[in-house]
Design an enzyme around this catalytic site. Structure first.
Site, PDB file in Angstrom:
ATOM      1  N   HIS A  72      26.828 -12.081   5.412  1.00 39.11           N
ATOM      2  CA  HIS A  72      27.698 -10.995   4.970  1.00 39.11           C
ATOM      3  C   HIS A  72      27.269  -9.688   5.621  1.00 39.11           C
ATOM      4  CE1 HIS A  72      29.775 -12.614   1.096  1.00 39.11           C
ATOM      5  NE2 HIS A  72      29.776 -13.502   2.071  1.00 39.11           N
ATOM      6  N   TYR A 200      32.418  -5.425  -6.320  1.00 35.23           N
ATOM      7  CA  TYR A 200      31.938  -4.897  -7.597  1.00 35.23           C
ATOM      8  C   TYR A 200      32.989  -3.904  -8.093  1.00 35.23           C
ATOM      9  CZ  TYR A 200      27.273  -6.593  -6.164  1.00 35.23           C
ATOM     10  OH  TYR A 200      26.214  -7.353  -5.760  1.00 35.23           O
ATOM     11  N   PRO A 292      21.659  -8.033 -12.851  1.00 35.35           N
ATOM     12  CA  PRO A 292      22.110  -8.736 -11.645  1.00 35.35           C
ATOM     13  C   PRO A 292      22.924  -7.860 -10.696  1.00 35.35           C
ATOM     14  CG  PRO A 292      23.356  -9.452 -13.576  1.00 35.35           C
ATOM     15  CD  PRO A 292      22.250  -8.601 -14.072  1.00 35.35           C
ATOM     16  N   LYS A 296      19.099  -8.338  -6.979  1.00 33.97           N
ATOM     17  CA  LYS A 296      17.701  -8.098  -6.633  1.00 33.97           C
ATOM     18  C   LYS A 296      16.723  -9.099  -7.225  1.00 33.97           C
ATOM     19  CE  LYS A 296      18.543  -4.875  -4.032  1.00 33.97           C
ATOM     20  NZ  LYS A 296      18.417  -5.209  -2.626  1.00 33.97           N
ATOM     21  N   TYR A 384      20.656  -2.253  -0.764  1.00 29.65           N
ATOM     22  CA  TYR A 384      21.313  -3.548  -0.973  1.00 29.65           C
ATOM     23  C   TYR A 384      20.743  -4.616  -0.061  1.00 29.65           C
ATOM     24  CZ  TYR A 384      25.133  -6.834  -1.933  1.00 29.65           C
ATOM     25  OH  TYR A 384      25.852  -7.927  -2.315  1.00 29.65           O
TER      26      TYR A 384
END
Length: 389
Positions: A72, A200, A292, A296, A384
């Site tokens: 990704h 998200y 979540p 991580k 991230y």
């Protein structure tokens, strides 16, 4: 039994550590409370940072990960109709790989016999003793018989509810914790994902996440209040709620299907200090929990293992004590940075019971700033994809 390192817990953290130690020629035995089938039945996250994939490569166990994992280059933050893409690859030059934690655990389990890593499953009543000494030991029961393992060091990789952290005296350990007033209701289904990258979403009805395990298996989540009953959420209600919260673009590409797993996971931020007490070292969920949001948990456990394996190898192979003496401080520095990012993203993307009009306006302003600021997107992308070790 005798060994150099006894690992309590044979989830991904314990297995990674065991493989790394055995690759360096260090005798290691791992104890696991559950059966192998139970360990592999646990549904967990699947976004892997480079620290995790690099460890699998180092161990020569990345063949399936590279073949089946989904690279990704970015992810998305949604706020109503707006989709804000964070170009992780463009901003950091790195990728994450979507590969289910269950599959990574399977790779580690299946390779254990070849590595000479002994794993004792269904070990009950595990307890660590004489941790303040150079001769600690672990007791457990197997098939109704009490047994003992003498070791030089003990690694607690046994999760939040395991016995390792509880073995640290109360006047030595310090706990930091925030329990969130909501959980994530997750649904796993054999349907293609609605987007090739994670979404998200912040919606007035609550948070939602669109993710995947493969090109044909999707994992979705919706925010629900603490105490929600899973029986009150039939599949169709979950799909309807996802279509609303994720927004029209994602909903238009969403394929519905029967769930193959549903569960509700509570959210908390938790840190225990120190991560070493005498001959005991803590790693992964035994020492810290992150929400979540931001993926991580497994990756933070992998960074603990990277630090701890290096420290133990240096001690056994070079008689170098610096690594084990500095392990807790070094690991905690990265833990707190990951906690900050997870807490920040959770606060930005969820609706809290006490969120008033001002709080909502701050979320809108923050997301607007993210959408317009390359610097802000870079900071998010760096966290991230995973901060350097």
């Amino acid at each position: 039994m005798k060994t150099s390192v006894c690992i309590i817990g044979a989830g991904p953290a314990g297995l990674l550590l065991g493989h790394l130690l055995r690759a360096a020629g260090i005798d290691t035995i791992a104890l696991e409370r559950q059966s192998p089938d139970y360990v592999l039945s646990r549904i967990r996250a699947g976004v892997l940072e480079r620290v995790t994939t690099d460890l699998m490569t180092r161990l020569g166990l990345d063949t399936r990960l590279r073949a089946e994992g989904l690279p990704h280059d970015g992810f998305n933050l949604a706020d109503g109709d707006r989709l804000i893409r964070i170009d992780v690859a463009g901003l950091t030059g790195q990728q994450v790989i979507v590969y289910g934690q269950t599959e990574l655990t399977r790779d580690l389990m299946e390779a254990a016999p070849r590595r000479g890593l002994e794993i004792i499953y269904e070990a009950g009543d595990v307890a660590a003793h004489d941790l303040e000494s150079d001769t600690p030991y672990v007791t457990f029961t197997k098939d109704g018989v009490e047994q003992r393992i003498d070791a030089r060091f003990i690694a607690g990789c046994d999760g939040f509810h395991g016995p390792s952290r509880k073995a640290v005296p109360a006047d030595i350990g310090k706990t930091y914790e925030r329990v969130y007033p909501f959980g994530w209701l997750g649904i796993l289904a054999d349907v293609p994902p609605c987007n090739h990258e994670l979404i998200y979403a912040n919606h007035e009805r609550g948070f939602a996440l669109a993710s995947m395990r493969s090109a044909t298996r999707s994992r979705y989540y919706v925010q629900v209040p603490v105490g929600e009953n899973i029986e009150d959420w039939p599949d169709e209600r979950i799909w309807d709620e996802l279509a609303i919260r994720l927004g029209p673009e994602a909903a238009g590409h969403m394929t519905r299907g029967p769930s193959i797993e549903k569960s509700i996971a509570p959210l908390r931020s938790f840190v225990f200090e120190p991560m070493r007490y005498g001959s005991l070292f803590l790693a992964g969920d035994a020492a810290h929990i992150v929400p979540p949001t931001g993926a991580k948990g497994l990756n933070l456990a992998a960074s603990d293992v990277a630090y701890l394996s290096d420290a133990l190898i240096r001690w056994f192979c070079k008689n170098d004590v610096a690594g084990i003496e500095g392990y807790s401080e070094k690991a905690l520095a990265r833990v707190w940075k990951a906690e900050r990012f997870s807490w920040s993203l959770t606060s930005l993307m969820h609706r809290f019971p006490d969120t008033d009009e001002f709080g909502r306006a701050m979320q809108v302003a923050e997301l607007s700033y993210v959408a317009s600021s390359r610097a802000m997107q870079t900071a998010i992308a760096e966290n991230y994809v995973g901060l350097p070790l």
